[in-house]
Design an enzyme around this catalytic site. Structure first.
Site, mmCIF file in Angstrom:
data_model
loop_
_atom_site.group_PDB
_atom_site.id
_atom_site.type_symbol
_atom_site.label_atom_id
_atom_site.label_comp_id
_atom_site.label_asym_id
_atom_site.label_seq_id
_atom_site.Cartn_x
_atom_site.Cartn_y
_atom_site.Cartn_z
ATOM 1 N N ASN A 141 47.928 15.378 26.933
ATOM 2 C CA ASN A 141 48.621 15.221 28.211
ATOM 3 C C ASN A 141 47.841 14.262 29.101
ATOM 4 O OD1 ASN A 141 50.046 15.463 30.580
ATOM 5 N ND2 ASN A 141 49.305 17.516 31.066
ATOM 6 N N GLY A 149 49.541 24.498 28.108
ATOM 7 C CA GLY A 149 48.433 23.560 28.144
ATOM 8 C C GLY A 149 47.069 24.236 28.228
ATOM 9 N N VAL A 172 59.834 12.717 28.823
ATOM 10 C CA VAL A 172 58.888 12.460 29.891
ATOM 11 C C VAL A 172 58.305 13.759 30.419
ATOM 12 C CG1 VAL A 172 60.021 10.336 30.639
ATOM 13 C CG2 VAL A 172 60.709 12.494 31.679
ATOM 14 N N GLY A 228 63.376 16.338 29.072
ATOM 15 C CA GLY A 228 63.635 16.126 30.490
ATOM 16 C C GLY A 228 65.039 16.533 30.879
ATOM 17 N N LEU A 284 47.792 24.178 35.745
ATOM 18 C CA LEU A 284 47.233 24.371 34.397
ATOM 19 C C LEU A 284 46.461 25.684 34.241
ATOM 20 C CD1 LEU A 284 46.014 20.749 33.569
ATOM 21 C CD2 LEU A 284 47.883 21.983 32.469
ATOM 22 N N CYS A 299 47.178 14.131 33.587
ATOM 23 C CA CYS A 299 46.123 14.765 34.379
ATOM 24 C C CYS A 299 45.406 13.730 35.256
ATOM 25 C CB CYS A 299 45.091 15.413 33.461
ATOM 26 S SG CYS A 299 45.742 16.730 32.424
ATOM 27 N N ILE A 344 51.732 24.552 39.051
ATOM 28 C CA ILE A 344 51.008 25.694 38.499
ATOM 29 C C ILE A 344 49.497 25.441 38.478
ATOM 30 C CG2 ILE A 344 50.760 27.235 36.504
ATOM 31 C CD1 ILE A 344 53.499 27.350 37.947
#
Length: 303
Positions: free
Chosen positions: A126, A46, A191, A243, A73, A129, A71
């Site tokens: 995404n 990402g 997902v 998933g 991002l 967020c 993490i």
């Protein structure tokens, strides 16, 4: 034509198996394990507008049949990615660029830059967020915010198909999928991870530095398959299902539920060649069952 060939949003892919953003780096990292060109597509780590160092403290926690990560991002930012990383990618596999933002304006700015990167074939938005201008609620938490974010990004993304990655941390994921379809999304992926946490009983404190993290791995697969099944009934655009895939049979469940593409994520950490095993397994399944092409079984589980 191969049994696994599939046309996805106008692009011919050699198969329908891709990697999940955040689990495959920028692709080159796994080239020592297998030929990345064997994949249908690679979904990159990402990217945000500016460089992010990620969360402090512990970022990953193991849990039965899965893992929790926070993490944060961590990434070099879209400009550095454009000027340095993307130019040095050697494989020819189609690329999906996962974009993120803290505001709609940030999403739009990242999308504008991504739109001009020739090597990028698809953009994945995404919407899991947190929206810093809306009390931290995820952009994908409601139909209204998911729709407005998708519409704003789609408006500037004139050269790339738009995939919207849905959050599972909602009451009705099918309604949100329909909202982003109406807003112009070309595809939905689902997902993302499930909000979760782990407590260290020795310190009696949350183990993760960010307190909460995203749960992934085999433990989420039955829920993810159910959500793909529900979304398939609600939208007409293609679905990328993911998933907890750990073998080809898991991937087949997503395909039968309605996924055109399947994405391998956390399973790669314990088995780096898992994507190739899934590709070969699906191909053998089609051959043994006299199925001419993968598209013939997409959504076949629906009555």
């Amino acid at each position: 034509m191969s049994r696994l060939n599939i046309n996805f949003l106008g692009k011919e892919l050699k198969n329908n198996v891709i990697t999940s953003s955040g689990c495959f780096g920028f692709g080159e990292e796994y080239s020592n394990y297998f030929d990345v060109n064997e994949l249908g597509a690679v979904n990159l780590k990402g990217i945000t507008l500016n460089k992010k160092d990620g969360n402090k403290g512990t970022r990953i926690a193991e849990t039965p049949s899965g893992m929790i990560n926070c993490i944060g991002l961590e990434n070099p930012g879209i400009e550095y990615f454009k000027d340095n990383i993307i130019k040095n990618i050697k494989y020819s596999t189609p690329i999906i660029l996962n974009i993120n933002g803290a505001t709609i304006d940030e999403y739009v700015k990242v999308a504008e830059i991504a739109n001009e990167i020739e090597r990028v074939d698809f953009v994945e938005l995404n919407i899991s967020c947190p929206n810093v201008k809306n009390g931290g609620m995820a952009f994908g938490a409601s139909c209204e915010s998911a729709e407005s974010t998708t519409k704003a990004v789609k408006k500037v993304l004139s050269k790339k198909p738009l995939i919207v990655k849905l959050s599972p941390n909602v009451t009705d994921i099918a309604s949100i999928a329909k909202a982003v379809e109406d807003a112009g999304a070309d595809s939905v992926s689902l997902v993302n991870t499930f909000l979760s946490m782990k407590i260290d009983t020795k310190t009696r404190k949350p183990l993760l530095g960010n307190i909460f993290g995203g749960l992934s791995g085999a433990c989420i697969r039955p829920i993810a398959v159910r959500m793909v099944y529900q979304v398939y009934k609600a939208v007409k655009i293609p679905i990328v299902g993911m998933g907890g895939i750990t073998n080809y049979n898991d991937a087949l469940e997503f395909i039968l539920a309605g996924a055109s593409l399947v994405s391998i994520g956390a399973g790669i950490f314990s088995n780096p060649i898992l994507p190739i095993e899934v590709i070969n397994g699906i191909d053998n399944y089609l051959k043994e069952n006299n199925i001419s092409n993968i598209k013939d079984i997409i959504g076949a589980a629906h009555l």
